[in-house]
Motif scaffolding. Structure first.
Motif, mmCIF file in Angstrom:
data_model
loop_
_atom_site.group_PDB
_atom_site.id
_atom_site.type_symbol
_atom_site.label_atom_id
_atom_site.label_comp_id
_atom_site.label_asym_id
_atom_site.label_seq_id
_atom_site.Cartn_x
_atom_site.Cartn_y
_atom_site.Cartn_z
ATOM 1 N N ARG A 1 -88.584 16.881 15.134
ATOM 2 C CA ARG A 1 -88.805 15.731 16.006
ATOM 3 C C ARG A 1 -90.304 15.456 16.174
ATOM 4 N NH1 ARG A 1 -83.741 17.501 18.174
ATOM 5 N NH2 ARG A 1 -84.651 19.187 19.412
ATOM 6 N N ALA A 2 -91.103 16.511 16.109
ATOM 7 C CA ALA A 2 -92.546 16.331 16.230
ATOM 8 C C ALA A 2 -93.149 15.649 15.006
ATOM 9 C CB ALA A 2 -93.233 17.686 16.448
ATOM 10 N N THR A 3 -92.409 15.626 13.881
ATOM 11 C CA THR A 3 -92.892 14.877 12.715
ATOM 12 C C THR A 3 -92.704 13.372 12.899
ATOM 13 O OG1 THR A 3 -90.793 14.889 11.481
ATOM 14 C CG2 THR A 3 -92.256 16.810 11.211
ATOM 15 N N GLY A 4 -92.041 12.984 13.987
ATOM 16 C CA GLY A 4 -91.836 11.569 14.258
ATOM 17 C C GLY A 4 -90.461 11.059 13.898
ATOM 18 N N ARG A 5 -89.549 11.966 13.483
ATOM 19 C CA ARG A 5 -88.202 11.568 13.089
ATOM 20 C C ARG A 5 -87.197 12.237 14.017
ATOM 21 N NH1 ARG A 5 -88.967 12.522 6.623
ATOM 22 N NH2 ARG A 5 -90.305 14.197 7.370
ATOM 23 N N SER A 6 -86.297 11.447 14.593
ATOM 24 C CA SER A 6 -85.369 12.010 15.577
ATOM 25 C C SER A 6 -84.226 12.768 14.912
ATOM 26 C CB SER A 6 -84.803 10.898 16.473
ATOM 27 O OG SER A 6 -84.161 9.904 15.687
ATOM 28 N N TYR A 7 -83.865 12.402 13.680
ATOM 29 C CA TYR A 7 -82.798 13.106 12.973
ATOM 30 C C TYR A 7 -83.067 13.039 11.478
ATOM 31 C CZ TYR A 7 -81.185 8.229 13.098
ATOM 32 O OH TYR A 7 -81.123 6.863 13.028
ATOM 33 N N VAL A 8 -82.340 13.842 10.726
ATOM 34 C CA VAL A 8 -82.461 13.841 9.271
ATOM 35 C C VAL A 8 -81.477 12.821 8.712
ATOM 36 C CG1 VAL A 8 -82.334 15.234 7.174
ATOM 37 C CG2 VAL A 8 -83.077 16.285 9.326
ATOM 38 N N ARG A 9 -81.942 11.980 7.800
ATOM 39 C CA ARG A 9 -81.115 10.901 7.252
ATOM 40 C C ARG A 9 -80.761 11.213 5.803
ATOM 41 N NH1 ARG A 9 -85.621 6.608 7.694
ATOM 42 N NH2 ARG A 9 -86.607 8.424 6.723
ATOM 43 N N GLY A 10 -79.455 11.253 5.517
ATOM 44 C CA GLY A 10 -79.004 11.515 4.165
ATOM 45 C C GLY A 10 -78.139 10.384 3.644
ATOM 46 N N LEU A 11 -78.170 10.172 2.323
ATOM 47 C CA LEU A 11 -77.379 9.120 1.695
ATOM 48 C C LEU A 11 -76.488 9.754 0.634
ATOM 49 C CD1 LEU A 11 -76.889 6.076 1.678
ATOM 50 C CD2 LEU A 11 -78.734 5.843 0.002
ATOM 51 N N CYS A 12 -75.183 9.563 0.773
ATOM 52 C CA CYS A 12 -74.198 10.226 -0.085
ATOM 53 C C CYS A 12 -73.298 9.203 -0.770
ATOM 54 C CB CYS A 12 -73.316 11.155 0.764
ATOM 55 S SG CYS A 12 -74.217 12.485 1.589
ATOM 56 N N PRO A 13 -72.541 9.641 -1.798
ATOM 57 C CA PRO A 13 -71.503 8.768 -2.350
ATOM 58 C C PRO A 13 -70.440 8.504 -1.285
ATOM 59 C CG PRO A 13 -71.922 10.671 -3.779
ATOM 60 C CD PRO A 13 -72.610 10.938 -2.488
ATOM 61 N N LEU A 14 -69.573 7.549 -1.545
ATOM 62 C CA LEU A 14 -68.499 7.275 -0.594
ATOM 63 C C LEU A 14 -67.674 8.542 -0.374
ATOM 64 C CD1 LEU A 14 -67.294 3.798 -1.937
ATOM 65 C CD2 LEU A 14 -68.907 4.276 -0.091
ATOM 66 N N PRO A 15 -67.378 8.892 0.884
ATOM 67 C CA PRO A 15 -66.690 10.157 1.186
ATOM 68 C C PRO A 15 -65.183 10.045 1.007
ATOM 69 C CG PRO A 15 -67.158 9.008 3.218
ATOM 70 C CD PRO A 15 -67.709 8.141 2.108
ATOM 71 N N ASP A 16 -64.765 9.733 -0.233
ATOM 72 C CA ASP A 16 -63.344 9.495 -0.464
ATOM 73 C C ASP A 16 -62.704 10.563 -1.349
ATOM 74 O OD1 ASP A 16 -64.595 8.850 -2.799
ATOM 75 O OD2 ASP A 16 -63.891 6.785 -2.907
ATOM 76 N N SER A 17 -63.344 11.720 -1.438
ATOM 77 C CA SER A 17 -62.761 12.824 -2.193
ATOM 78 C C SER A 17 -62.870 14.098 -1.367
ATOM 79 C CB SER A 17 -63.480 13.014 -3.532
ATOM 80 O OG SER A 17 -64.787 13.537 -3.326
ATOM 81 N N PRO A 18 -61.964 15.056 -1.570
ATOM 82 C CA PRO A 18 -62.045 16.313 -0.820
ATOM 83 C C PRO A 18 -63.362 17.047 -1.050
ATOM 84 C CG PRO A 18 -59.910 16.107 -1.906
ATOM 85 C CD PRO A 18 -60.765 15.002 -2.441
ATOM 86 N N GLU A 19 -63.905 16.964 -2.280
ATOM 87 C CA GLU A 19 -65.167 17.662 -2.570
ATOM 88 C C GLU A 19 -66.297 17.134 -1.683
ATOM 89 O OE1 GLU A 19 -63.514 16.789 -6.810
ATOM 90 O OE2 GLU A 19 -63.113 16.130 -4.748
ATOM 91 N N LEU A 20 -66.423 15.813 -1.594
ATOM 92 C CA LEU A 20 -67.528 15.242 -0.834
ATOM 93 C C LEU A 20 -67.305 15.351 0.674
ATOM 94 C CD1 LEU A 20 -68.298 12.184 -3.097
ATOM 95 C CD2 LEU A 20 -69.677 14.232 -2.796
#
Length: 315
Positions: free
Chosen positions: A81-100
């Motif tokens: 948070r001290a780096t200026g970011r309130s949370y970590v942002r991730g971008l993933c494929p559509l979560p439509d499989s058990p693996e993901l």
């Protein structure tokens, strides 16, 4: 926290926090002079920023005379948070499989264990996800290890921060040729291909190179997530498809299994079927967070439970 970043030493505070995340407890800090040179700030400003980080509970430092100062404790969530970011942002494929779904559940659990929020967004096409990462709208992007290796070797701005085992991105029995039967007999076979997806291009071309039907083919550019609808409507005849949780309709229930070993080399399949996370190479904080927080064995244990149906996905 946000008001601290608006102070005169706010930028230095952010830069120091990003560097200190990378130091394990027990590790030695650089000298104040070193940090002043790295951040292009005065030593007094650096000392004030370090004191601020101690006051908010992000770090606890112990001076040891001529040996220097050592990091006794660090709070990863506070440092982030001290780096200026309130949370970590991730971008993933559509979560439509058990693996993901399983991966997302496991990695969220790792972050929550230290009180750090993880915000996941979803976008089809590895090329599109990497464009968003390069543009700075997210902190990391998920793709296959094959796509990640290619991206990081072609562009020094990308670096892999997490590698999963084979089967964590595509399970061995999850690839299909999706088509509406019977296939047309007289004209060229219209094959759907999503060129924004490194894996879809690789797998489609590999299947075409080993196809024994001797049929003429015509490649049709499509969006991967639309494949079932496009096949049902007759816009395309066939396409490589990763079996998902989506319920297919009508004759699409009958699909042909692709055995990866019959179309691509074993080493290539290992990379294509393994999940990887990629970040910008200059984002020191993201690299440190993944090294310190995200354990592949722990994530894959959770993923296995989701795939087997003994844990409810949560992300």
């Amino acid at each position: 926290m946000s008001h601290l970043l608006l102070l005169k030493n706010g930028l230095v505070l952010q830069q120091l926090a990003a560097r200190l995340i990378a130091i394990e407890p027990g590790g030695r800090l650089n000298t104040v002079a070193d940090y002043a040179r790295e951040t292009k700030a005065g030593q007094g400003t650096v000392q004030k920023a370090l004191r601020t980080l101690e006051q908010i509970g992000a770090i606890r430092v112990q001076p040891r005379g001529h040996l220097g100062a050592f990091l006794i404790e660090s709070n990863i969530a506070e440092l982030w948070r001290a780096t200026g970011r309130s949370y970590v942002r991730g971008l993933c494929p559509l979560p439509d499989s058990p693996e993901l779904e399983g991966f997302a559940t496991g990695v969220v659990e790792c972050f929550e264990s230290v009180g750090l929020r993880l915000h996941l967004s979803f976008l089809p096409g590895s090329a599109r996800r990497l464009d968003e990462l390069l543009g700075g709208s997210v902190d990391f992007a998920a793709c296959s290890l094959a796509a990640a290796r290619t991206a990081s070797s072609n562009d020094a701005k990308f670096e892999i921060v997490y590698r999963g085992s084979p089967g964590t991105y595509y399970a061995a029995d999850s690839l299909r040729l999706l088509s509406k039967r019977p296939l047309p007999a007289r004209r060229a076979l219209r094959v759907g291909i999503d060129r924004s997806s490194y894996d879809h291009v690789l797998l489609t071309q590999a299947w075409l190179s080993t196809d024994r039907t001797s049929r003429r083919t015509e490649l049709c550019d499509i969006s991967y997530h639309l494949i079932p609808d496009l096949v049902m409507r007759g816009a395309i005849d066939i396409a490589v498809w990763h079996q998902t949780n989506r319920r297919l309709q009508g004759s699409l229930e009958e699909v042909e299994l692709i055995r990866p070993e019959s179309v691509i080399a074993e080493d290539t399949w290992k990379d294509v079927s393994s999940l990887a996370l990629i970040a910008r190479s200059d984002d020191l904080a993201v690299h440190a967070v993944f090294r310190r927080l995200v354990d592949a064995d722990r994530v894959e244990a959770v993923e296995s439970e989701v795939i087997r149906g003994v844990r409810i996905p949560r992300y």
